[in-house]
Design a protein around this motif. Structure first.
Motif, mmCIF file in Angstrom:
data_model
loop_
_atom_site.group_PDB
_atom_site.id
_atom_site.type_symbol
_atom_site.label_atom_id
_atom_site.label_comp_id
_atom_site.label_asym_id
_atom_site.label_seq_id
_atom_site.Cartn_x
_atom_site.Cartn_y
_atom_site.Cartn_z
ATOM 1 N N ALA A 192 38.856 -17.359 14.066
ATOM 2 C CA ALA A 192 37.578 -17.942 13.667
ATOM 3 C C ALA A 192 36.378 -17.066 14.028
ATOM 4 O O ALA A 192 35.261 -17.356 13.603
ATOM 5 N N GLY A 193 36.595 -16.014 14.810
ATOM 6 C CA GLY A 193 35.482 -15.132 15.180
ATOM 7 C C GLY A 193 34.510 -15.774 16.148
ATOM 8 O O GLY A 193 33.305 -15.480 16.121
ATOM 9 N N VAL A 194 34.999 -16.644 17.032
ATOM 10 C CA VAL A 194 34.140 -17.380 17.950
ATOM 11 C C VAL A 194 33.329 -16.448 18.850
ATOM 12 O O VAL A 194 32.136 -16.679 19.082
ATOM 13 N N ILE A 195 33.930 -15.391 19.345
ATOM 14 C CA ILE A 195 33.223 -14.497 20.266
ATOM 15 C C ILE A 195 32.031 -13.843 19.568
ATOM 16 O O ILE A 195 30.922 -13.828 20.099
ATOM 17 N N GLN A 196 32.233 -13.327 18.367
ATOM 18 C CA GLN A 196 31.126 -12.702 17.639
ATOM 19 C C GLN A 196 30.045 -13.726 17.305
ATOM 20 O O GLN A 196 28.853 -13.443 17.437
ATOM 21 N N CYS A 197 30.425 -14.935 16.912
ATOM 22 C CA CYS A 197 29.442 -15.988 16.622
ATOM 23 C C CYS A 197 28.647 -16.350 17.871
ATOM 24 O O CYS A 197 27.434 -16.589 17.797
ATOM 25 N N ALA A 198 29.313 -16.386 19.026
ATOM 26 C CA ALA A 198 28.615 -16.693 20.274
ATOM 27 C C ALA A 198 27.601 -15.606 20.615
ATOM 28 O O ALA A 198 26.477 -15.901 21.031
ATOM 29 N N TYR A 199 27.970 -14.347 20.431
ATOM 30 C CA TYR A 199 27.018 -13.261 20.667
ATOM 31 C C TYR A 199 25.848 -13.355 19.694
ATOM 32 O O TYR A 199 24.695 -13.151 20.080
ATOM 33 N N ASN A 200 26.122 -13.647 18.435
ATOM 34 C CA ASN A 200 25.046 -13.772 17.447
ATOM 35 C C ASN A 200 24.076 -14.880 17.816
ATOM 36 O O ASN A 200 22.865 -14.757 17.619
ATOM 37 N N LEU A 201 24.598 -15.991 18.347
ATOM 38 C CA LEU A 201 23.758 -17.117 18.749
ATOM 39 C C LEU A 201 22.943 -16.788 19.999
ATOM 40 O O LEU A 201 21.740 -17.055 20.060
ATOM 41 N N ASN A 202 23.582 -16.201 20.991
ATOM 42 C CA ASN A 202 22.925 -15.974 22.277
ATOM 43 C C ASN A 202 22.096 -14.695 22.343
ATOM 44 O O ASN A 202 21.236 -14.572 23.214
ATOM 45 N N PHE A 203 22.369 -13.756 21.466
ATOM 46 C CA PHE A 203 21.621 -12.500 21.419
ATOM 47 C C PHE A 203 21.205 -12.199 19.980
ATOM 48 O O PHE A 203 21.701 -11.246 19.372
ATOM 49 N N PRO A 204 20.288 -13.000 19.426
ATOM 50 C CA PRO A 204 19.928 -12.800 18.018
ATOM 51 C C PRO A 204 19.190 -11.476 17.805
ATOM 52 O O PRO A 204 18.561 -10.938 18.730
ATOM 53 N N LEU A 205 19.301 -10.963 16.587
ATOM 54 C CA LEU A 205 18.545 -9.768 16.227
ATOM 55 C C LEU A 205 17.071 -10.132 16.134
ATOM 56 O O LEU A 205 16.712 -11.232 15.711
ATOM 57 N N HIS A 206 16.218 -9.228 16.526
ATOM 58 C CA HIS A 206 14.776 -9.435 16.447
ATOM 59 C C HIS A 206 14.203 -8.463 15.425
ATOM 60 O O HIS A 206 14.445 -7.255 15.518
ATOM 61 N N ALA A 207 13.477 -8.985 14.478
ATOM 62 C CA ALA A 207 12.855 -8.147 13.456
ATOM 63 C C ALA A 207 11.623 -7.464 14.039
ATOM 64 O O ALA A 207 10.843 -8.082 14.767
ATOM 65 N N VAL A 208 11.476 -6.190 13.730
ATOM 66 C CA VAL A 208 10.329 -5.420 14.188
ATOM 67 C C VAL A 208 9.643 -4.847 12.960
ATOM 68 O O VAL A 208 10.299 -4.228 12.116
ATOM 69 N N PRO A 209 8.334 -5.067 12.832
ATOM 70 C CA PRO A 209 7.629 -4.509 11.671
ATOM 71 C C PRO A 209 7.778 -2.987 11.636
ATOM 72 O O PRO A 209 7.722 -2.326 12.671
ATOM 73 N N ALA A 210 7.976 -2.469 10.452
ATOM 74 C CA ALA A 210 8.128 -1.026 10.276
ATOM 75 C C ALA A 210 7.497 -0.623 8.954
ATOM 76 O O ALA A 210 7.068 -1.470 8.180
ATOM 77 N N SER A 211 7.464 0.663 8.713
ATOM 78 C CA SER A 211 6.919 1.146 7.444
ATOM 79 C C SER A 211 7.865 0.757 6.310
ATOM 80 O O SER A 211 8.985 0.307 6.534
ATOM 81 N N HIS A 212 7.427 0.953 5.095
ATOM 82 C CA HIS A 212 8.237 0.609 3.925
ATOM 83 C C HIS A 212 9.253 1.690 3.585
ATOM 84 O O HIS A 212 10.008 1.548 2.635
ATOM 85 N N ALA A 213 9.280 2.756 4.351
ATOM 86 C CA ALA A 213 10.235 3.838 4.086
ATOM 87 C C ALA A 213 11.655 3.344 4.333
ATOM 88 O O ALA A 213 11.914 2.606 5.273
#
Length: 120
Positions: free
Chosen positions: A7-28
């Motif tokens: 079921a991929g529980v470990i990866q889902c748990a990491y995704n929940l507890n350590f979400p990616l954060h979007a950082v503004p960047a150029s359009h390149a």
């Protein structure tokens, strides 16, 4: 459905507890890039500690099984050696740097620390 491994529980748990954060960047457009990858879903790269000219990676086997994985890096690795949990290199435990990465073998729930020396 199925086991926690299927079921991929470990990866889902990491995704929940350590979400990616979007950082503004150029359009390149920037190509996708990752410093490290492992070939086995049973092995988790938990931490990477930065030191002058070296990195210490800590990996563990999460499924309760034996596992073999290839640790790959896009960084200029000159040397790789297994070390203890205090990050002291273990004698005669140099890893062979191959084209597909470094081959690591794990027993159930084993933790490995790898010291990487980077080229300047």
């Amino acid at each position: 459905a199925g086991s926690f491994q299927d079921a991929g529980v470990i990866q889902c748990a990491y995704n929940l507890n350590f979400p990616l954060h979007a950082v503004p960047a150029s359009h390149a457009q920037c190509p996708a890039w990752s410093a490290f990858s492992v070939s086995s879903p049973a092995v988790v790269l938990e931490t990477a500690e930065d030191r002058p000219d070296t990195l210490v990676l800590r990996l563990y086997e999460a499924h309760g099984s034996t596992a073999v994985t290839w640790l790959r890096s896009s960084l200029p690795v000159q040397e790789a050696v297994l070390c203890d949990l205090l990050e002291r290199p273990l004698a005669k435990n140099h890893l062979v740097l191959e084209q597909q990465g470094m081959r690591l073998s794990f027993t159930p729930f084993q933790v490995l620390s790898v010291l990487l020396v980077l080229r300047q």
